[in-house]
Design a protein around this motif. Structure first.
Motif, short mmCIF file in Angstrom:
data_model
loop_
_atom_site.label_atom_id
_atom_site.label_comp_id
_atom_site.label_asym_id
_atom_site.label_seq_id
_atom_site.Cartn_x
_atom_site.Cartn_y
_atom_site.Cartn_z
N PHE A 1 -6.42 2.77 0.83
CA PHE A 1 -6.10 2.86 2.11
C PHE A 1 -6.21 2.07 3.03
O PHE A 1 -7.19 1.26 2.81
N ASP A 2 -5.37 2.03 3.99
CA ASP A 2 -5.34 0.69 4.79
C ASP A 2 -6.59 0.36 5.54
O ASP A 2 -7.37 -0.68 5.60
N TYR A 3 -7.29 1.49 6.06
CA TYR A 3 -8.67 1.23 6.57
C TYR A 3 -9.69 1.07 5.57
O TYR A 3 -10.77 0.56 6.04
N LEU B 1 0.98 -1.03 -0.14
CA LEU B 1 0.05 0.10 -0.09
C LEU B 1 0.85 1.30 -0.05
O LEU B 1 1.79 1.24 1.06
N VAL C 1 4.21 0.51 1.64
CA VAL C 1 4.21 -0.44 2.75
C VAL C 1 3.88 -1.69 2.56
O VAL C 1 2.98 -1.96 2.00
N THR D 1 1.69 5.11 0.55
CA THR D 1 1.36 5.84 1.33
C THR D 1 1.03 7.49 0.65
O THR D 1 1.44 7.34 -0.67
N SER D 2 0.39 8.31 1.11
CA SER D 2 -0.25 9.50 0.26
C SER D 2 0.97 10.46 -0.22
O SER D 2 0.83 11.14 -1.00
N PHE E 1 -1.11 -0.18 10.97
CA PHE E 1 -2.55 -0.32 10.70
C PHE E 1 -3.16 0.34 11.75
O PHE E 1 -2.94 1.48 12.15
N THR F 1 -0.65 3.72 8.48
CA THR F 1 -0.38 2.54 7.45
C THR F 1 0.63 1.58 8.01
O THR F 1 0.46 0.39 7.91
N GLU F 2 1.61 2.00 8.53
CA GLU F 2 2.87 1.30 8.89
C GLU F 2 2.54 0.27 10.06
O GLU F 2 3.10 -0.90 10.06
N THR G 1 -6.68 10.16 0.21
CA THR G 1 -7.40 9.49 1.09
C THR G 1 -8.52 10.16 1.77
O THR G 1 -9.19 9.70 2.70
#
Length: 524
Positions: free
Chosen positions: A210-212, A164, A176, A166-167, A310, A307-308, A500
């Motif tokens: 996006f992680d979530y 994933l 990540v 990052t922005s 969660f 993100t790193e 995001t």
């Protein structure tokens, strides 16, 4: 840390639900868990066949760049089932960012819709990277025939499942690396503390890159519930979808919640909602009050994470009215520590850097050993069983109540006349006046003070913008000590956002620095 559940490869998620229960609702398609497992298996078989023709090794990266449809929802499971790694690309990114992600990840296949593929120029897609229109993932063709579905994989928990990006608020986006365990246990953790079950219907509004955003799918499926992904163009689309699908669970980031709480909600839309969840930045106390008034029967879960690692913490909804400024306690399976500048663990009443350890911590940054070494370091002295940790760069305080409170980004702290100032504290004060819709505080270089406080803000109501501009300075003067007063308030109709949906602080910071440079030189 709670006892870990039985670990499984990520692509086993379709086996969590009852076969005939609905797992996925798309615009023109509905899949039961049994049907989803079949489609994941068929897509995995096609990907493996395509890879064999081209000599792909296990772990080859497959990117997706499309709206929330069959491809983007099933690829996170199908790619790992085929032995590959999924790289989701945010829908809102433009060709330059997409080209960077394709090059950096070394993707060998990009699945996107025709419009997005046509927007890419020569050289944006590396020569070694093939492209599929998203329909090709599901329609048999000469080079993509139909195969028997692949069975669920036997991948190890540490095997890479996704990257994933990052922005990129600082420099180019970094990938990540997330393992099967990272994603599976993240799904289990969120499903557990949200108390999801097979009757829940989750509206997946956040971007799937996006992680979530991804976890909205995974946690719903882990609980045997239904995921309803939507790409909304306007906030009203979300209200309509909640009512149409009887949504019980809705996630957002603060700017989205600000838009949604301003909408007219019918009782048909409000009634089914059991829980609201927030990520991507702290909710202001004013926004919490408005959400609680609009949705009095829904539990509001405030979450913190990066993100790193969660998610890291959440606040028990029973405490949201009493402790609106807290980020709560660790989520299941997370090890969270607050480390003081002297390296010792903080106690109640003390402040330090938030450090994440445990099985939710990512594997590092893709092909970036230097950045990985800077952020992913040994767990602090006195930590539990984990030996690897991600150091967040965020300052938090442990309250006398045992809860954690976000202070600010260490690299964003404002230092003025020898005082350390949290931008969050200024933003909360501005929001509390009721005059401000959104805002962000920054430190701008000053020869005498070191830095002075500048606030970028939008008015709570457009028709009252003049009133807000006239009254906010005086109201802040009554709320904040003198050294925290904004030297200047920069009013905007709307604050910029990143990919995001979070406020784009990097852009605002750059604009302020440009303004300051021009102002100092006398050109304004």
């Amino acid at each position: 840390m709670m006892q870990l559940p039985e670990r499984c490869p990520l692509d086993h998620l379709p086996l969590c639900g009852r076969p005939d229960d609905v797992a996925l609702v798309l615009k023109n398609t509905t899949l039961t868990f049994a049907e989803m497992n079949h489609e994941v298996g068929v897509l995995a078989a096609r990907l493996r066949h395509f890879g064999q023709l081209r000599g792909w090794a296990p772990g080859t990266r497959i990117a997706s760049w499309a709206a929330k449809g069959m491809a983007t929802c099933l690829l996170p499971l199908a790619a790992p089932r085929a032995g590959f790694v999924h790289v989701p690309i945010n829908l809102v990114l433009k060709r330059a960012q997409v080209a960077h992600i394709l090059r950096d990840s070394g993707a060998r296949l990009l699945i996107a819709n025709a419009g997005r593929l046509n927007s890419l120029l020569d050289g944006d897609v590396p020569d070694a990277c093939a492209t599929w229109h998203e329909e090709q993932a599901f329609v048999a063709a000469a080079d993509n025939p139909t195969f028997d579905p692949l069975p669920p994989s036997t991948a190890g928990g540490d095997e890479l499942a996704a990257i994933l990006y990052t922005s990129g608020s600082t420099g180019l986006p970094k990938g990540v690396m997330l393992s099967h365990d990272n994603l599976w246990l993240g799904a289990a953790a969120v499903a557990q503390f949200l108390q999801l079950d097979h009757q829940d219907r989750t509206l997946c509004v956040l971007p799937l890159a996006f992680d979530y955003g991804q976890n909205q799918l995974f946690s719903a499926w882990f609980a045997g519930g239904t995921a309803v992904p939507v790409d909304h163009l306007i906030p009203r689309d979300v209200v309509t979808a909640v009512a149409k699908h009887g949504i019980t669970t809705l996630a957002g980031v603060p700017p989205l919640w600000t838009e949604l709480v301003d909408q007219e909600w019918t009782q048909e839309a409000i009634r089914p909602l059991l829980r609201l969840t927030n990520s991507g930045g702290a909710l202001s106390e004013n926004l919490i009050k408005r959400l609680r008034a609009k949705f009095p029967d829904a539990r509001l879960f405030a979450m913190y994470g990066l993100t790193e690692a969660f998610r890291s913490t959440f606040l028990d909804p029973a405490l949201i009215d009493e402790k609106p400024g807290s980020i709560g306690r660790p989520i299941p399976f997370a090890e969270i520590y607050v480390v003081k500048d002297d390296g010792q663990l903080a106690r109640e009443g003390e402040e330090g850097e938030l450090v994440h350890a445990g099985p939710l911590v990512a594997q590092g940054y893709w092909r970036d050993e230097e950045a990985t070494a800077q952020r992913f370091r040994s767990a602090p002295t006195g930590a539990g069983v984990a030996n690897k940790a991600v150091w967040s760069g965020d300052s938090v305080r442990i309250g006398d109540d045992g809860l954690m409170y976000f202070v600010g980004r260490r690299d964003a702290m404002i230092k003025s006349y020898g005082q350390r100032i949290s931008p969050q504290e200024i933003e909360d004060a501005a929001q509390a006046t009721g005059l401000v819709r959104e805002c962000a505080a920054f430190g701008v270089a000053d020869a005498a003070a070191g830095q002075t406080v500048h606030l970028v803000a939008s008015a709570a109501r457009t028709e009252c913008a003049d009133k807000a501009q006239a009254e906010l300075p005086a109201m802040l003067a009554r709320i904040l000590p003198r050294y925290m007063q904004p030297r200047q308030i920069h009013w905007r109709d709307h604050l910029p956002r990143g990919a995001t949906g979070k406020l784009d602080r990097a852009t605002m910071k750059a604009e302020l620095e440009s303004w300051h440079s021009a102002h100092r030189s006398g050109s304004t």
